[in-house]
Scaffold this motif. Structure first.
Motif, PDB file in Angstrom:
ATOM      1  N   ILE A  78       0.829  -1.212   0.000  1.00 19.10           N
ATOM      2  CA  ILE A  78       0.000   0.000   0.000  1.00 19.10           C
ATOM      3  C   ILE A  78       0.861   1.259   0.000  1.00 19.10           C
ATOM      4  O   ILE A  78       0.570   2.221  -0.713  1.00 19.10           O
ATOM      5  CB  ILE A  78      -0.944  -0.014   1.219  1.00 19.10           C
ATOM      6  CG1 ILE A  78      -2.003  -1.113   1.050  1.00 19.10           C
ATOM      7  CG2 ILE A  78      -1.612   1.345   1.423  1.00 19.10           C
ATOM      8  CD1 ILE A  78      -2.835  -1.382   2.288  1.00 19.10           C
ATOM      9  N   LEU A  79       1.942   1.247   0.776  1.00 18.01           N
ATOM     10  CA  LEU A  79       2.725   2.469   0.954  1.00 18.01           C
ATOM     11  C   LEU A  79       3.698   2.760  -0.178  1.00 18.01           C
ATOM     12  O   LEU A  79       3.919   3.925  -0.526  1.00 18.01           O
ATOM     13  CB  LEU A  79       3.501   2.403   2.281  1.00 18.01           C
ATOM     14  CG  LEU A  79       2.652   2.389   3.557  1.00 18.01           C
ATOM     15  CD1 LEU A  79       3.546   2.328   4.777  1.00 18.01           C
ATOM     16  CD2 LEU A  79       1.750   3.623   3.624  1.00 18.01           C
ATOM     17  N   ILE A  80       4.303   1.718  -0.766  1.00 16.24           N
ATOM     18  CA  ILE A  80       5.298   1.961  -1.829  1.00 16.24           C
ATOM     19  C   ILE A  80       5.036   1.140  -3.081  1.00 16.24           C
ATOM     20  O   ILE A  80       5.832   1.164  -4.013  1.00 16.24           O
ATOM     21  CB  ILE A  80       6.738   1.698  -1.326  1.00 16.24           C
ATOM     22  CG1 ILE A  80       6.906   0.236  -0.890  1.00 16.24           C
ATOM     23  CG2 ILE A  80       7.099   2.637  -0.186  1.00 16.24           C
ATOM     24  CD1 ILE A  80       8.338  -0.138  -0.513  1.00 16.24           C
ATOM     25  N   GLY A  81       3.923   0.409  -3.104  1.00 19.48           N
ATOM     26  CA  GLY A  81       3.598  -0.388  -4.282  1.00 19.48           C
ATOM     27  C   GLY A  81       4.465  -1.611  -4.443  1.00 19.48           C
ATOM     28  O   GLY A  81       4.542  -2.190  -5.526  1.00 19.48           O
ATOM     29  N   LEU A 211       8.829  -5.969 -11.102  1.00 16.52           N
ATOM     30  CA  LEU A 211       7.615  -5.614 -11.846  1.00 16.52           C
ATOM     31  C   LEU A 211       6.760  -4.594 -11.114  1.00 16.52           C
ATOM     32  O   LEU A 211       6.144  -3.723 -11.736  1.00 16.52           O
ATOM     33  CB  LEU A 211       6.789  -6.876 -12.132  1.00 16.52           C
ATOM     34  CG  LEU A 211       7.322  -7.827 -13.205  1.00 16.52           C
ATOM     35  CD1 LEU A 211       6.439  -9.056 -13.309  1.00 16.52           C
ATOM     36  CD2 LEU A 211       7.395  -7.131 -14.561  1.00 16.52           C
ATOM     37  N   PHE A 212       6.697  -4.692  -9.795  1.00 13.07           N
ATOM     38  CA  PHE A 212       5.819  -3.807  -9.037  1.00 13.07           C
ATOM     39  C   PHE A 212       6.545  -2.609  -8.435  1.00 13.07           C
ATOM     40  O   PHE A 212       6.179  -1.463  -8.675  1.00 13.07           O
ATOM     41  CB  PHE A 212       5.115  -4.596  -7.917  1.00 13.07           C
ATOM     42  CG  PHE A 212       3.997  -5.463  -8.404  1.00 13.07           C
ATOM     43  CD1 PHE A 212       2.737  -4.934  -8.651  1.00 13.07           C
ATOM     44  CD2 PHE A 212       4.197  -6.802  -8.627  1.00 13.07           C
ATOM     45  CE1 PHE A 212       1.701  -5.737  -9.104  1.00 13.07           C
ATOM     46  CE2 PHE A 212       3.175  -7.615  -9.088  1.00 13.07           C
ATOM     47  CZ  PHE A 212       1.924  -7.074  -9.320  1.00 13.07           C
ATOM     48  N   ALA A 213       7.579  -2.880  -7.646  1.00 16.48           N
ATOM     49  CA  ALA A 213       8.217  -1.798  -6.890  1.00 16.48           C
ATOM     50  C   ALA A 213       9.138  -0.938  -7.751  1.00 16.48           C
ATOM     51  O   ALA A 213       8.976   0.276  -7.829  1.00 16.48           O
ATOM     52  CB  ALA A 213       8.995  -2.385  -5.715  1.00 16.48           C
ATOM     53  N   PHE A 417      13.542  -6.620 -14.565  1.00 20.13           N
ATOM     54  CA  PHE A 417      12.087  -6.654 -14.516  1.00 20.13           C
ATOM     55  C   PHE A 417      11.490  -5.321 -14.073  1.00 20.13           C
ATOM     56  O   PHE A 417      10.306  -5.068 -14.269  1.00 20.13           O
ATOM     57  CB  PHE A 417      11.616  -7.801 -13.616  1.00 20.13           C
ATOM     58  CG  PHE A 417      11.662  -9.130 -14.321  1.00 20.13           C
ATOM     59  CD1 PHE A 417      10.612  -9.533 -15.133  1.00 20.13           C
ATOM     60  CD2 PHE A 417      12.772  -9.950 -14.214  1.00 20.13           C
ATOM     61  CE1 PHE A 417      10.662 -10.736 -15.817  1.00 20.13           C
ATOM     62  CE2 PHE A 417      12.836 -11.159 -14.892  1.00 20.13           C
ATOM     63  CZ  PHE A 417      11.781 -11.552 -15.699  1.00 20.13           C
ATOM     64  N   GLY A 418      12.310  -4.467 -13.497  1.00 20.01           N
ATOM     65  CA  GLY A 418      11.855  -3.105 -13.257  1.00 20.01           C
ATOM     66  C   GLY A 418      11.614  -2.378 -14.576  1.00 20.01           C
ATOM     67  O   GLY A 418      10.607  -1.687 -14.758  1.00 20.01           O
ATOM     68  N   VAL A 419      12.546  -2.563 -15.520  1.00 25.81           N
ATOM     69  CA  VAL A 419      12.389  -1.967 -16.857  1.00 25.81           C
ATOM     70  C   VAL A 419      11.210  -2.599 -17.589  1.00 25.81           C
ATOM     71  O   VAL A 419      10.392  -1.910 -18.213  1.00 25.81           O
ATOM     72  CB  VAL A 419      13.694  -2.140 -17.672  1.00 25.81           C
ATOM     73  CG1 VAL A 419      13.493  -1.639 -19.106  1.00 25.81           C
ATOM     74  CG2 VAL A 419      14.839  -1.391 -17.004  1.00 25.81           C
TER      75      VAL A 419
END
Length: 497
Positions: A78-81, A211-213, A417-419
């Motif tokens: 919730i706070l940082i995804g 993927l998310f953060a 996976f961030g990209v």
């Protein structure tokens, strides 16, 4: 049974039991809230401290950690995804938008209160139906598990993306990622490209974090603008009774879904939370709010996520089969103490399962109190301006990734996976569908091939079982539902014009 519950109550309300439950819950919330430290890791880290304890106390402490870690993973979601555990990924879809719009207290409060309700529901079901519910799991074999997994994939692919085609592509991408590593039947290496780090496949947590953060952090950095909610501060106001009451349908769906999927050995909270989210969206009167900051979108997956804990205890206690990775660690704890696992435990050492029932109920209420106490400090930390937040979160994310295997390869996976996650979000693809494809890929392949082995290559095995056939029909309906709904809406509009 009443006599055994009284015996369990006597064990669970002793000062020693209450102390270990509080310790277990506090550590579970902290462990679950740290990206990279899953519930199973939190329980495993606590395991050495239980060697000198009585078996009942040890199991209550570990169960308290298990229960609380499922809630704790929703805090960073919730706070940082960045979900602390894979089963908290679904809450990102609405919890994080609520936080960004300034309603952080409502999101965290809903997660805590509804998650507690889901957990209490599952424990009550566990107490009432432990042995009968275990027989349901025995009815599932390879064809049923394959069909169930396909149904879960199609549900998520059809509902978490604005385009069903992009949702399916995202899910297929996840399935392809799951094929990396050793063939589960032949042991041959597949798609490792000569890299020994890929021989065991991709770890779910680095992919999840990327993927998310990291993708969200990249988006924040690219926008180069300060969110007004961060500069003004976010609200710590909890949801009102009316707001919580409005989520009753989503809470019910999540509680039932989580308990059911927790009962299925090896399925766990990831599937349960996604199915709960999508079914809550399907039956909601406010579908358009989902993905934009819906309390129902927080309530359903968090109720399911916490309800899984009680369901997963059924195969553990009644059959000696771990319903999840965490309960597998608990089996190890019982074996260390020389306790027989399965139905015999209810007759030889009834104080252990029945004190666990009561202890898990106490853990839910303990989680409610401790969770409430840490929410406001967590919100204040999250109200930090984006530049400072980014400078703190980036190192924490990569330290969490490195700690998974103490290897820089995982850090590279997070960056990659961030990209990929950034590109998926920009072009409308679905990271959640990809994650579920990765989680279920090996499960689908193994059960598919096992079912064919059982039937000597006869594909009719998937429709000869009534349970498997029902799930496959539901999978087809899940894919067809958006088209049917759009067709009906078009006809309605044509009739009104």
């Amino acid at each position: 049974m009443i006599d055994n519950l009284i015996l369990g109550l006597e064990y669970a309300i002793s000062w020693q039991a209450l102390l270990v439950i509080v310790i277990g819950v506090a550590w579970g919330i902290i462990g679950g809230a740290i990206p990279g430290i899953t519930g199973s890791i939190a329980v495993a880290l606590l395991l050495p401290f239980t060697f000198t304890m009585e078996p009942a106390l040890a199991l209550m402490m570990l169960a308290g950690t298990y229960v609380a870690a499922e809630y704790g993973g929703g805090i960073p979601a919730i706070l940082i995804g960045a979900p602390g555990t894979a089963s908290n990924a679904a809450v990102v879809l609405d919890g994080y938008p609520l936080h960004k719009s300034g309603h952080t207290g409502k999101a965290l409060g809903t997660s805590l209160i509804i998650g507690t309700i889901g957990g209490i529901f599952s424990v009550i079901i566990l107490i009432l139906l432990a042995i009968p519910l275990a027989s349901v799991a025995l009815a599932f074999s390879a064809p049923e598990y394959f069909a169930l997994s396909v149904f879960a994939i199609t549900v998520v692919a059809s509902l978490v993306s604005n385009s069903i085609v992009k949702g399916l592509i995202s899910a297929i991408f996840g399935l392809m990622l799951a094929s990396i590593g050793l063939d589960p039947f032949t042991g041959e290496q597949r798609f490792t490209f000569g890299m020994p780090e890929l021989s065991t496949g991709l770890e779910i947590l680095p992919v999840l974090i990327g993927l998310f953060a990291v993708s969200e952090l990249f988006l924040m950095a690219i926008k180069k603008q300060q969110n007004k909610n961060y500069s003004k501060g976010v609200s710590t106001q909890f949801p009102t009774y009316r707001e919580l009451r409005s989520t009753w349908k989503a809470t019910s769906i999540g509680s039932v879904s989580g308990t059911f999927f927790g009962l299925m050995p090896g399925v766990g909270g990831t599937i349960g939370s996604w199915v709960a989210y999508n079914e809550a969206k399907r039956w909601s009167k406010n579908k358009k709010k989902f993905g934009k900051g819906s309390l129902e979108g927080v309530a359903a997956p968090e109720a399911a996520n916490n309800a899984v804990t009680g369901g997963a205890m059924v195969p553990l206690l009644a059959l000696g089969i771990p319903g999840s990775t965490t309960t597998a660690i608990m089996i190890g704890a019982l074996m260390i103490h020389g306790i027989s696992i399965g139905p015999i435990m209810f007759t030889e050492t009834p104080e252990i399962p029945y004190s666990l029932f009561i202890g898990m109920l106490i853990a839910q209420f303990t989680m409610l109190v401790i969770g409430y106490l840490i929410i406001k400090p967590a919100i204040r930390i999250s109200a930090t301006p984006p530049p400072i937040l980014l400078s703190v979160i980036f190192p924490l994310v990569f330290v969490g990734a490195y700690s998974i295997s103490n290897h820089t390869f995982e850090v590279g996976v997070v960056l990659l996976f961030g990209v990929i996650g950034l590109l998926m979000k920009v072009y409308g693809f679905s990271p959640p569908a990809t994650v579920l494809g990765l989680v279920l890929g090996g499960y689908i392949e193994t059960n598919f091939r096992r079912a064919l082995s059982m039937s000597s290559g006869d594909y009719l095995v998937f429709v000869q079982s009534p349970i498997a056939l029902i799930f496959l029909i539901l999978a087809v309906l899940s894919l067809a539902a958006p088209f049917i709904q759009n067709r009906l809406m078009t006809r309605i509009k044509e009739n009104h014009t």
